[in-house]
Design an enzyme around this catalytic site. Structure first.
Site, PDB file in Angstrom:
ATOM      1  N   TRP A 202      24.663 -17.508  20.816  1.00 20.40           N
ATOM      2  CA  TRP A 202      25.366 -16.912  21.944  1.00 20.40           C
ATOM      3  C   TRP A 202      26.876 -16.999  21.658  1.00 20.40           C
ATOM      4  O   TRP A 202      27.367 -18.030  21.175  1.00 20.40           O
ATOM      5  CB  TRP A 202      25.029 -17.660  23.247  1.00 20.40           C
ATOM      6  CG  TRP A 202      25.871 -17.195  24.382  1.00 20.40           C
ATOM      7  CD1 TRP A 202      25.715 -16.038  25.103  1.00 20.40           C
ATOM      8  CD2 TRP A 202      27.043 -17.837  24.905  1.00 20.40           C
ATOM      9  NE1 TRP A 202      26.719 -15.922  26.041  1.00 20.40           N
ATOM     10  CE2 TRP A 202      27.553 -17.018  25.949  1.00 20.40           C
ATOM     11  CE3 TRP A 202      27.712 -19.018  24.594  1.00 20.40           C
ATOM     12  CZ2 TRP A 202      28.684 -17.350  26.681  1.00 20.40           C
ATOM     13  CZ3 TRP A 202      28.845 -19.346  25.329  1.00 20.40           C
ATOM     14  CH2 TRP A 202      29.322 -18.512  26.355  1.00 20.40           C
ATOM     15  N   TRP A 485      23.156  -3.028  31.974  1.00 22.26           N
ATOM     16  CA  TRP A 485      21.800  -3.610  32.079  1.00 22.26           C
ATOM     17  C   TRP A 485      21.789  -4.898  31.271  1.00 22.26           C
ATOM     18  O   TRP A 485      21.821  -4.881  30.052  1.00 22.26           O
ATOM     19  CB  TRP A 485      20.787  -2.597  31.534  1.00 22.26           C
ATOM     20  CG  TRP A 485      19.356  -3.019  31.569  1.00 22.26           C
ATOM     21  CD1 TRP A 485      18.806  -4.170  31.078  1.00 22.26           C
ATOM     22  CD2 TRP A 485      18.257  -2.271  32.104  1.00 22.26           C
ATOM     23  NE1 TRP A 485      17.459  -4.191  31.279  1.00 22.26           N
ATOM     24  CE2 TRP A 485      17.089  -3.028  31.904  1.00 22.26           C
ATOM     25  CE3 TRP A 485      18.139  -1.021  32.727  1.00 22.26           C
ATOM     26  CZ2 TRP A 485      15.826  -2.591  32.298  1.00 22.26           C
ATOM     27  CZ3 TRP A 485      16.882  -0.580  33.111  1.00 22.26           C
ATOM     28  CH2 TRP A 485      15.747  -1.364  32.903  1.00 22.26           C
ATOM     29  N   ASP A 486      21.708  -6.011  31.980  1.00 19.85           N
ATOM     30  CA  ASP A 486      21.816  -7.322  31.336  1.00 19.85           C
ATOM     31  C   ASP A 486      20.432  -7.965  31.198  1.00 19.85           C
ATOM     32  O   ASP A 486      19.458  -7.513  31.832  1.00 19.85           O
ATOM     33  CB  ASP A 486      22.736  -8.203  32.207  1.00 19.85           C
ATOM     34  CG  ASP A 486      23.427  -9.301  31.423  1.00 19.85           C
ATOM     35  OD1 ASP A 486      23.022  -9.576  30.287  1.00 19.85           O
ATOM     36  OD2 ASP A 486      24.382  -9.895  31.971  1.00 19.85           O
ATOM     37  N   ASN A 488      19.360 -12.096  30.444  1.00 20.87           N
ATOM     38  CA  ASN A 488      20.015 -13.348  30.064  1.00 20.87           C
ATOM     39  C   ASN A 488      19.118 -14.504  29.672  1.00 20.87           C
ATOM     40  O   ASN A 488      19.542 -15.658  29.761  1.00 20.87           O
ATOM     41  CB  ASN A 488      20.940 -13.796  31.195  1.00 20.87           C
ATOM     42  CG  ASN A 488      22.244 -13.032  31.156  1.00 20.87           C
ATOM     43  OD1 ASN A 488      22.972 -13.092  30.179  1.00 20.87           O
ATOM     44  ND2 ASN A 488      22.524 -12.271  32.191  1.00 20.87           N
ATOM     45  N   CYS A 533      23.195  -4.879  27.564  1.00 27.03           N
ATOM     46  CA  CYS A 533      23.833  -6.186  27.436  1.00 27.03           C
ATOM     47  C   CYS A 533      22.731  -7.221  27.482  1.00 27.03           C
ATOM     48  O   CYS A 533      21.721  -7.028  28.144  1.00 27.03           O
ATOM     49  CB  CYS A 533      24.801  -6.366  28.602  1.00 27.03           C
ATOM     50  SG  CYS A 533      25.457  -8.029  28.759  1.00 27.03           S
ATOM     51  N   ASP A 555      29.596 -12.020  24.473  1.00 30.63           N
ATOM     52  CA  ASP A 555      30.302 -12.642  25.603  1.00 30.63           C
ATOM     53  C   ASP A 555      31.582 -13.316  25.137  1.00 30.63           C
ATOM     54  O   ASP A 555      32.390 -13.747  25.948  1.00 30.63           O
ATOM     55  CB  ASP A 555      29.405 -13.688  26.269  1.00 30.63           C
ATOM     56  CG  ASP A 555      28.552 -13.071  27.363  1.00 30.63           C
ATOM     57  OD1 ASP A 555      28.804 -11.919  27.741  1.00 30.63           O
ATOM     58  OD2 ASP A 555      27.620 -13.750  27.840  1.00 30.63           O
TER      59      ASP A 555
HETATM   60  C1  DGJ Z   1      26.044 -12.097  30.663  1.00 29.07           C
HETATM   61  C2  DGJ Z   1      26.890 -10.942  30.240  1.00 29.07           C
HETATM   62  O1  DGJ Z   1      26.973 -10.876  28.865  1.00 29.07           O
HETATM   63  C3  DGJ Z   1      28.259 -11.063  30.894  1.00 29.07           C
HETATM   64  O2  DGJ Z   1      29.092 -10.044  30.444  1.00 29.07           O
HETATM   65  C4  DGJ Z   1      28.089 -11.026  32.382  1.00 29.07           C
HETATM   66  O3  DGJ Z   1      27.598  -9.769  32.756  1.00 29.07           O
HETATM   67  C5  DGJ Z   1      27.135 -12.110  32.815  1.00 29.07           C
HETATM   68  N1  DGJ Z   1      25.914 -12.089  32.098  1.00 29.07           N
HETATM   69  C6  DGJ Z   1      26.842 -11.997  34.289  1.00 29.07           C
HETATM   70  O4  DGJ Z   1      25.936 -12.898  34.699  1.00 29.07           O
END
Ligand code: DGJ
Length: 745
Positions: A202, A485-486, A488, A533, A555
């Site tokens: 990351w 569109w994320d 995570n 994203c 990020d």
């Molecule tokens: C991870 C993304 O990469 C960031 O740019 C941001 O959108 C955050 N998530 C938001 O939670």
């Protein structure tokens, strides 16, 4: 005496072995005779490259050549690979478990009777030409089980890119299991193979690893399910006959897989020096059952070959991406202000309106509202709650999204919004109402990553929900132009309620489900810009780009860290998809402090944006930002559509430099960055520009600087002078940079 011994032996046999064990069982099949085939050469050609397949008399399909075009491909008909010429020996176009094969296999099938042997024989081939695209398909068949494999090679003529995939059909009568099912196999022969691949983490994506391959197998694999590109990337470059990466010369084969899930690339050098490159979905926990008559189509693998080094291979892939691989191609996207690093979860309507005002004042063209705008019972005020509940947070933005989006439009800005529709926080209405939609292994702890769980996209009901999130978000305002569109988190301890006993399908079905949703999204919203994203650059692959216009590169917005991240990305992906934002200092990820100019000069080498609170900038800084944004608009067509030439690698010295040149070579933009102090000499470094017309005169103008750092600023020089060693801007201080526009007279 001898007679007596024989009689005794017969008596022994009769006494100890029952009659049916002595007989050949009636059911044992006689070996099927392989059909004989007339040998043929099947060329797959682009304007500058040639992949030659050869079917031999036994029907084995082999790869006999990939590289520069040879004029008489049929001469390869008599080509022998040494002693081994039977199935499983020598370079195969799609090696299978079976025959004499002992190496890594593209296809490994387990049949209903428990056997594992497949030997594919050539049946036929055909070609379809449609303008710039020529598709060659070769049908192969196992001569015993009737399993069929169609190898499909799509050649993009002008781009010198070949896309390969396989269609596997169960032509037998019982169910079978695909244990391995690669997209493609490539065979290369060289004295050295220098592999360039990517590692990372990351905020540290697309770091370059280089190694000279030795015998046996190097594997690059992701088993994260989603977020598969944070630690590696399904792509590579292979420099042939060299132990050093060469940017401008030498043969290079590059490849990239169009898939966003688990992947495996393997490079196996055998005893004869051949390199077998296999690529496709990772077989990890993913055996795929095929009933009689069912088929499986693999994702596509892209290849390019160039004799102009890594630079040539990258340019081929970039051209293909712009013309075919990226949803919106090289369509110019607006410069933007994103709310994330400027406001995080803490904002009101007023905060956002003022950010829109400031973005407009600096000349930016879009405002993007990031995370934090939704959730009421579980408000999204931090990353511990609200994911899954995609209703507007009424206390933060009581006026609604349309109010904000219309305001942005009234100021001449487009409007974008963030979603993360594949995920759910335990603290959400969705988790309470639909526990059966959450990926989890029964009876085990369901691990949270970033306080969230993942939804089971293999389930069509979840696919409907995820599409609905996009659709409902868009329905809030006709003025939404862009969606980020994320995604995570990765998969851990997987389990799907929907798949029941067929858990092996999970990893593949998830991504197929994702693509089905994207297809529906694109049918309904063909013109909405979509950024892919995934916690930064964890979904950076050509599978996603088929639906998306760009990716969030990382990020990590620190300009120094971005040098290597953007350099690595540029080896495979074009600048037009590389979102790159100017953020505040000290940088929120690294604490690093760099000048605003250095940050702009770095971000301008991709799709420019800003990601900070403009109110925290001084008037001078805002004025400088406006100047950089204005100059970017003058040259961004070059960043989007120009040919990339890398001039200095951040891995090799004290500078990083690159340039983009228009197709007609009349304009170029050059970016130069000093990474480390070297000495006090005025001519510390000379950059040899590339891709220019040596006979034309170019006016060189430095941008965004009051005191130009090159003596030739504003003057005209020939392409041959600029390429020949005359261009030596004075960049002495670490983290200093300069950008030059070149215009032919
Ligand atoms: C991870 C993304 O990469 C960031 O740019 C941001 O959108 C955050 N998530 C938001 O939670």
């Amino acid at each position: 005496m001898i007679k007596n011994i024989c009689l005794a032996a017969v008596a022994f046999m009769l006494a100890f072995f029952p009659a049916d064990a002595r007989r050949t069982p009636k059911t044992a099949p006689a070996p099927v005779v392989k059909p004989e085939v007339s040998p043929c050469i099947i060329p797959v050609e682009t304007d500058g490259t040639q992949l030659l397949l050869a079917a031999d008399r036994e029907g084995t399909l082999r790869i006999v050549h990939y590289g520069a075009k040879v004029a008489d491909p049929d001469s390869f008909l008599g080509y022998r690979f040494g002693m081994g010429i039977r199935y499983g020996e020598g370079p195969m176009a799609y090696p299978t478990a079976g025959g004499l094969e002992h190496g890594q296999t593209a296809l490994h099938v387990k049949y209903a009777d428990g056997t594992h042997n497949t030997e594919l024989c050539y049946v036929s081939h055909g070609k379809k030409l449609d303008g710039n695209v020529c598709e060659t398909s070769v049908l192969l068949k196992d001569y015993v089980t009737n399993l069929e494999v169609k190898l499909i090679y799509t050649a993009y003529l002008k781009e010198d890119v070949i896309q390969a995939r396989a269609e596997i059909l169960n032509g037998g009568k019982s169910v079978l299991e695909l244990l391995e099912y690669a997209s493609s196999c490539l065979d290369l022969l060289s004295d050295k193979y220098l592999l360039t691949h990517f590692h990372g983490d990351w905020a540290y994506e697309m770091q370059v690893d280089r190694e000279l391959l030795t015998h046996d197998t190097k594997v690059i694999e992701s088993r994260r399910g989603v977020q598969t590109t944070s630690h590696k990337n399904p792509s590579f470059l292979l420099s042939l006959s060299t132990s050093e990466f060469r940017e401008d010369e030498g043969e290079v084969v590059a490849g990239a897989l169009e898939w966003s899930g688990n992947f495996r690339l393997s490079f196996q050098q055998d005893e004869s020096g051949h390199l077998r490159v296999l690529s496709g979905i990772s077989p990890y926990a993913s055996a795929w059952k095929l009933k009689a008559g069912e088929s499986f189509v693999t994702p596509a693998m892209l290849y390019t070959w160039s004799d102009k080094g890594g630079g040539g291979a990258s340019r081929n892939l970039h051209r293909w991406a712009r013309n075919y691989g990226v949803y919106g191609g090289a369509k110019i996207k607006p410069t933007l202000l994103n709310s994330w690093e400027g406001a995080y979860f803490s904002f009101t309507t007023e905060t956002l309106l003022r950010m829109i005002d400031d973005a407009a004042a600096m000349g930016l063209e879009m405002f993007v509202l990031d995370d934090g705008w939704f959730g009421n019972e579980f408000p999204r005020d931090n990353d511990r709650a609200g994911l899954g509940d995609w209703d507007l947070n009424r206390s933060k933005i009581p006026e609604g999204i349309d109010y904000l989006a219309s305001y942005a439009h009234s100021k001449g800005l487009k409007f974008g919004i963030w979603i993360e529709p594949e995920m759910v926080n335990p603290a959400s209405v969705l988790a309470r109402e639909h526990p059966e939609w959450i990926v989890k292994a029964p009876g085990r702890e369901n691990y949270q990553i970033r306080n969230q769980w993942i939804l089971d996209l293999s389930n069509p009901k979840v696919q409907d929900f995820v599409f609905g999130v996009f659709d409902r978000t868009m329905s809030q305002s006709p003025s939404i132009d862009y969606v980020k569109w994320d995604c995570n988190r990765s998969v851990a301890s997987f389990g799907s309620d929907f798949l029941g006993a067929d858990q092996d399908r999970f990893y593949v079905s998830y991504i197929q489900g994702l693509y089905k949703v994207m297809e529906r999204v694109r049918q309904k919203y063909p013109d909405t810009l979509i950024q892919c994203c995934s916690g930064g650059g964890s979904r950076v692959d050509y599978g996603s780009l088929a639906w998306c216009d760009e990716f969030w590169t990382s990020d990590n917005t620190d300009a120094v860290s971005r040098i290597r991240i953007q350099y690595g990305s540029s080896l495979i992906y074009p600048a037009c998809v590389m979102a790159s934002h100017v953020s505040a200092v000290p940088n929120h990820q690294t604490g690093d402090v760099t000048s605003l100019k250095f940050r702009f000069d770095m971000a301008c080498a991709g799709r420019l944006g800003m990601e900070l609170q403009p109110r925290n900038m001084s008037a001078d800084e805002r004025a400088f930002a406006a100047r950089c944004i204005e100059s970017y608009k003058q040259f961004r067509d070059l960043v989007y559509t120009g040919d990339l030439y890398r001039l200095a690698s951040p891995y090799d010295g004290d500078y990083y430099a690159l340039m983009y040149v228009s197709e007609d070579r009349s304009r170029a933009v050059v970016f130069t960055y000093c990474l480390r102090y070297r000495n006090r000499s005025q001519a510390t470094h000379t950059f040899r520009l590339k891709g220019l017309d040596p006979d034309r005169l170019y006016k060189v103008t430095e941008l965004n600087a009051d005191a130009p750092c090159w003596r030739g600023d504003g003057q005209c020089f020939s392409g041959s002078f600029l390429e020949g060693g005359g261009f030596n801007p004075e960049l002495l201080k670490p983290r200093s940079s300069a950008v030059f526009l070149l215009e032919a007279r």
